[in-house]
Design a protein around this motif. Sequence first.
Motif, PDB file in Angstrom:
ATOM      1  N   VAL A 110       0.822  -1.212   0.000  1.00 56.03           N
ATOM      2  CA  VAL A 110       0.000   0.000   0.000  1.00 56.03           C
ATOM      3  C   VAL A 110       0.854   1.259   0.000  1.00 56.03           C
ATOM      4  CG1 VAL A 110      -1.964  -1.086   1.165  1.00 56.03           C
ATOM      5  CG2 VAL A 110      -0.208   0.043   2.535  1.00 56.03           C
ATOM      6  N   SER A 111       0.274   2.319  -0.565  1.00 53.50           N
ATOM      7  CA  SER A 111       0.798   3.668  -0.360  1.00 53.50           C
ATOM      8  C   SER A 111      -0.231   4.371   0.519  1.00 53.50           C
ATOM      9  CB  SER A 111       1.004   4.400  -1.685  1.00 53.50           C
ATOM     10  OG  SER A 111      -0.186   4.433  -2.436  1.00 53.50           O
ATOM     11  N   VAL A 112       0.252   5.153   1.477  1.00 53.80           N
ATOM     12  CA  VAL A 112      -0.623   5.782   2.465  1.00 53.80           C
ATOM     13  C   VAL A 112      -0.297   7.264   2.601  1.00 53.80           C
ATOM     14  CG1 VAL A 112      -0.991   3.652   3.781  1.00 53.80           C
ATOM     15  CG2 VAL A 112       0.921   5.139   4.376  1.00 53.80           C
ATOM     16  N   ASP A 113      -1.197   7.989   3.261  1.00 52.66           N
ATOM     17  CA  ASP A 113      -0.972   9.413   3.501  1.00 52.66           C
ATOM     18  C   ASP A 113       0.245   9.659   4.381  1.00 52.66           C
ATOM     19  OD1 ASP A 113      -3.097  10.290   1.960  1.00 52.66           O
ATOM     20  OD2 ASP A 113      -4.471  10.511   3.658  1.00 52.66           O
ATOM     21  N   ALA A 121       3.095   7.263   6.304  1.00 54.44           N
ATOM     22  CA  ALA A 121       3.638   5.933   6.616  1.00 54.44           C
ATOM     23  C   ALA A 121       4.123   5.822   8.058  1.00 54.44           C
ATOM     24  CB  ALA A 121       4.772   5.585   5.654  1.00 54.44           C
ATOM     25  N   SER A 163      -3.363   4.988   8.830  1.00 58.24           N
ATOM     26  CA  SER A 163      -3.288   6.017   7.801  1.00 58.24           C
ATOM     27  C   SER A 163      -4.156   5.635   6.607  1.00 58.24           C
ATOM     28  CB  SER A 163      -1.832   6.211   7.355  1.00 58.24           C
ATOM     29  OG  SER A 163      -1.723   7.306   6.470  1.00 58.24           O
ATOM     30  N   ARG A 164      -4.677   6.647   5.939  1.00 57.79           N
ATOM     31  CA  ARG A 164      -5.543   6.430   4.777  1.00 57.79           C
ATOM     32  C   ARG A 164      -4.749   5.816   3.628  1.00 57.79           C
ATOM     33  NH1 ARG A 164     -10.522   9.325   2.949  1.00 57.79           N
ATOM     34  NH2 ARG A 164     -11.109   8.146   1.096  1.00 57.79           N
ATOM     35  N   VAL A 165      -5.290   4.763   3.035  1.00 56.51           N
ATOM     36  CA  VAL A 165      -4.667   4.105   1.891  1.00 56.51           C
ATOM     37  C   VAL A 165      -5.004   4.905   0.638  1.00 56.51           C
ATOM     38  CG1 VAL A 165      -4.618   2.006   0.475  1.00 56.51           C
ATOM     39  CG2 VAL A 165      -4.772   1.822   2.967  1.00 56.51           C
ATOM     40  N   ARG A 166      -3.995   5.206  -0.169  1.00 51.02           N
ATOM     41  CA  ARG A 166      -4.189   5.940  -1.423  1.00 51.02           C
ATOM     42  C   ARG A 166      -3.961   5.061  -2.643  1.00 51.02           C
ATOM     43  NH1 ARG A 166      -7.500   9.868  -0.134  1.00 51.02           N
ATOM     44  NH2 ARG A 166      -6.715  10.992   1.658  1.00 51.02           N
ATOM     45  N   THR A 186     -10.451   3.697   3.046  1.00 51.22           N
ATOM     46  CA  THR A 186      -9.740   2.484   3.444  1.00 51.22           C
ATOM     47  C   THR A 186      -8.477   2.901   4.188  1.00 51.22           C
ATOM     48  OG1 THR A 186     -10.631   1.307   1.541  1.00 51.22           O
ATOM     49  CG2 THR A 186      -8.692   0.345   2.590  1.00 51.22           C
ATOM     50  N   TYR A 187      -8.206   2.215   5.276  1.00 48.75           N
ATOM     51  CA  TYR A 187      -7.092   2.575   6.146  1.00 48.75           C
ATOM     52  C   TYR A 187      -6.145   1.390   6.330  1.00 48.75           C
ATOM     53  CZ  TYR A 187     -10.197   6.416   7.071  1.00 48.75           C
ATOM     54  OH  TYR A 187     -11.023   7.501   6.899  1.00 48.75           O
ATOM     55  N   ALA A 188      -4.866   1.707   6.476  1.00 46.78           N
ATOM     56  CA  ALA A 188      -3.843   0.714   6.805  1.00 46.78           C
ATOM     57  C   ALA A 188      -3.568   0.837   8.293  1.00 46.78           C
ATOM     58  CB  ALA A 188      -2.571   0.985   6.007  1.00 46.78           C
TER      59      ALA A 188
END
Length: 190
Positions: A83-86, A88, A93-96, A156-158
Motif C-alpha cells: 500500500v501507499s498511504v498518507d 507511513a 493512515s488512509r490508503v491511497r 480504506t485505512y492501513a
Amino acid sequence: IVPPGINCIYVRQPKALGLGHAVLCSRPVIGNVPFAVVLPDDLISSDVSVVKQLLDAREAQGGGSVVAVQDVALEDTKKYGIVSVDDAACPVSRVRGIVEKPDPSVAPSRLAVIGRYVFEPEIFDYLARQAVQQAGVGGEIQLTDAISASLAQVPTYACRYQGHRYDCGSKQGYIDATVSFARKRGFKIN
C-alpha cells in the motif's frame, strides 16, 4: 470447541479463482454489513486480536475498510500486496493506492498487507465487477484489485497491528510458529 452464542457457517468456493472470488462467494451469507476476513496461513501472536485492533481503528476513523499492514524488506515486496498511504509513520493512515506483488524497483512503499481485513460491504460490488469484466494476476479475481478500485469511494485505512506474525504458508514460518507456541506452553525445545 465453539464458544456459546457462536454459529459457524461454511461457504464453498466452487472453483479456485483467487482470494477475491473466495470473499465474493460469502456475499449471500454476509449481506450488507461490515465483515472481517482472516487468512489462516498468517498466524499472529498478540495480546489483543488483530481483528479487534482493526475494528478499533475503523471506529476511530468513523467507518471504512481497514487492512492490517507490516513493514517488510524491500526485496520482499514482490510477495505481498503493498500500500501507499498518507502518512507511513502513523499507526493508522488512509490508503491511497495498493498494488499486488510489485517488483521492489517500483513498490510504492514497504507496507505489506497481511491476512487480516475489515471490509465495508461495498467491496462485494467491486469484486463482482472484476469477476465480470476482467480477471487479475494469474487469471484470478484479486482482492487487491477490488480494494484498489474502491479507494475513491470507500475510505480504506492501513493499520500497523501489534503482534508477531508467522507466515505458516511457508515451511520455515510453520516451524517457527510451532516452536514459539510450544515454548509459550512450557515445552523445552533445543
